[in-house]
Design an enzyme around this catalytic site. Structure first.
Site, short mmCIF file in Angstrom:
data_model
loop_
_atom_site.label_atom_id
_atom_site.label_comp_id
_atom_site.label_asym_id
_atom_site.label_seq_id
_atom_site.Cartn_x
_atom_site.Cartn_y
_atom_site.Cartn_z
N CYS A 185 24.48 39.05 45.14
CA CYS A 185 23.77 39.04 46.43
C CYS A 185 22.79 40.21 46.53
O CYS A 185 21.75 40.10 47.19
CB CYS A 185 24.75 39.07 47.60
SG CYS A 185 25.87 40.50 47.56
N HIS A 191 28.41 42.95 51.19
CA HIS A 191 27.54 41.81 50.92
C HIS A 191 26.12 42.19 51.33
O HIS A 191 25.92 43.08 52.16
CB HIS A 191 28.06 40.62 51.75
CG HIS A 191 27.34 39.34 51.51
ND1 HIS A 191 27.15 38.81 50.26
CD2 HIS A 191 26.75 38.47 52.39
CE1 HIS A 191 26.49 37.66 50.37
NE2 HIS A 191 26.23 37.44 51.64
#
Length: 371
Positions: free
Chosen positions: A32, A311
């Site tokens: 990510c 994330h």
């Protein structure tokens, strides 16, 4: 992303920009950090256009000549040439090349998006410079030798340095800082220039990008053990030092230093401070352009309470619409939602989604539109 894609197309309806593509990127296990930065770079339109032009000029290269630059150009071409308007693309070749080249990104551990951006831009610059030198040498070897009595026309008899190569990555992202030191004894100012591709700013609780930039350019006094050696006085003297932006870049990338090393804990801690980043930004301390104006077009967001897990997602402005990219998923968001990523006003908060890397594009003062 079938349902999400059709939902996005439905949301934009007739407003869907002509020729634009909104594609999510597949996650290959903690990639990510890479996906969020690639989305921000894809929607940096001048950079994208030059990369696509590079692809068209180099599409005959063989697999053995594959580089991170050719993989990125290939990925951008894949996205921009899709028949569908929305969907998901797997940046497999790019990620494989990245991991092959740099062991830092080989593990499945949480990586730093800013570290990746920094590595990528510098790697692209190195590759473009190598290609430019090779092209120059190839041209020189094809030219007949000049037999001039006073030596070659293009020589540097005075030993002057050749001009550094300026690539299109430099033209987009490179700015110039000047480090000024004023001797308090003789008032002589010593200035040293240095280039940058992004600015890393220290942050404070309940502050703004403007105040962070002011702190970055604030005057520091050098005294006691930190005295400055003045060449004119030929001795150590008290001095004042400051750093300021001498030439602002076309694309201003600001990295907020959200991860701080705490000595007592012997580890890094995430600063969830609330730092307001405006949609329109003015740089007031630049030498060459006192009122350099910028417009925010992308934000890489870190989601999570600590530096070693979490994330990354990105917010992108495209054709006056704001979009939210979370790996494979893409959705439309309201402009007002951007401020929910400023950070937390209290130290302990359930909100862990904080703006980490900001992308601003220069606005042409005359027209009020991105230049």
């Amino acid at each position: 992303m079938g349902a999400a894609g059709s939902k996005l197309e439905k949301a934009l309806g007739e407003q869907f920009p002509e020729g634009e593509r909104y594609f999510g990127l597949e996650n290959f296990g903690n990639t990510c950090y890479c996906n969020s930065v690639l989305q921000a770079l894809y929607f940096c339109v001048p950079f994208r256009e030059q990369l696509l032009e590079y692809y068209l000029n180099n599409k005959t290269l063989t697999d053995s000549e594959e580089t991170l630059l050719t993989c990125l150009a290939d990925l951008f071409m894949q996205i921009s040439s899709q028949k569908k308007k929305t969907g998901v693309i797997a940046p497999k070749r790019f990620v494989q090349k990245l991991k092959k080249q740099n062991e830092i990104f080989r593990s499945y551990m949480h990586q730093d998006a800013h570290e990746f951006l920094n590595y990528l831009l510098n790697e692209l610059v190195d590759l473009l410079e190598k290609e430019a030198r090779k092209a120059k040498n190839d041209t020189a070897s094809l030219s007949p030798p000049e037999n001039v009595a006073n030596g070659p026309k293009n020589g540097h008899p005075d030993g002057a340095q050749k001009e550094p190569l300026v690539t299109w990555v430099h033209k987009n992202f490179q700015g110039l800082l000047t480090n000024e030191t004023r001797c308090l004894q003789c008032e002589t100012v010593t200035a040293r220039d240095e280039t940058f591709l992004d600015l890393s700013l220290d942050i404070e609780q309940n502050s703004s990008i403007t105040s962070c930039l002011k702190n970055f350019s604030s005057t520091e006094t050098l005294n006691a053990e930190d005295k400055f050696f003045c060449d004119k006085c030929c001795s150590l003297q008290e001095a004042q030092k400051r750093m300021k932006i001498k030439k602002p870049p076309q694309i201003l990338v600001i990295h907020l230093k959200r991860f701080k090393y705490i000595e007592q804990l012997s580890r890094y801690k995430k600063l969830s401070y609330r730092v307001v980043f405006p949609l329109e930004l003015k740089l007031s301390n630049t030498v060459e352009d006192a009122d350099a104006e910028y417009s925010l077009f992308a934000v890489v967001v870190h989601v999570g309470s600590g530096p070693n897990h979490g994330h990354y997602v990105s917010l992108v402005k495209s054709h006056n619409h704001w979009l939210f990219f979370d790996d494979e998923n893409v959705e439309m968001i309201d402009e007002s939602a951007v401020q929910t990523f400023f950070g937390s006003a209290q130290e302990y908060s359930s909100n862990t989604d904080h703006g980490y890397i900001l992308f601003y594009e220069g606005v042409d003062a005359g027209s009020g539109i991105p230049s």
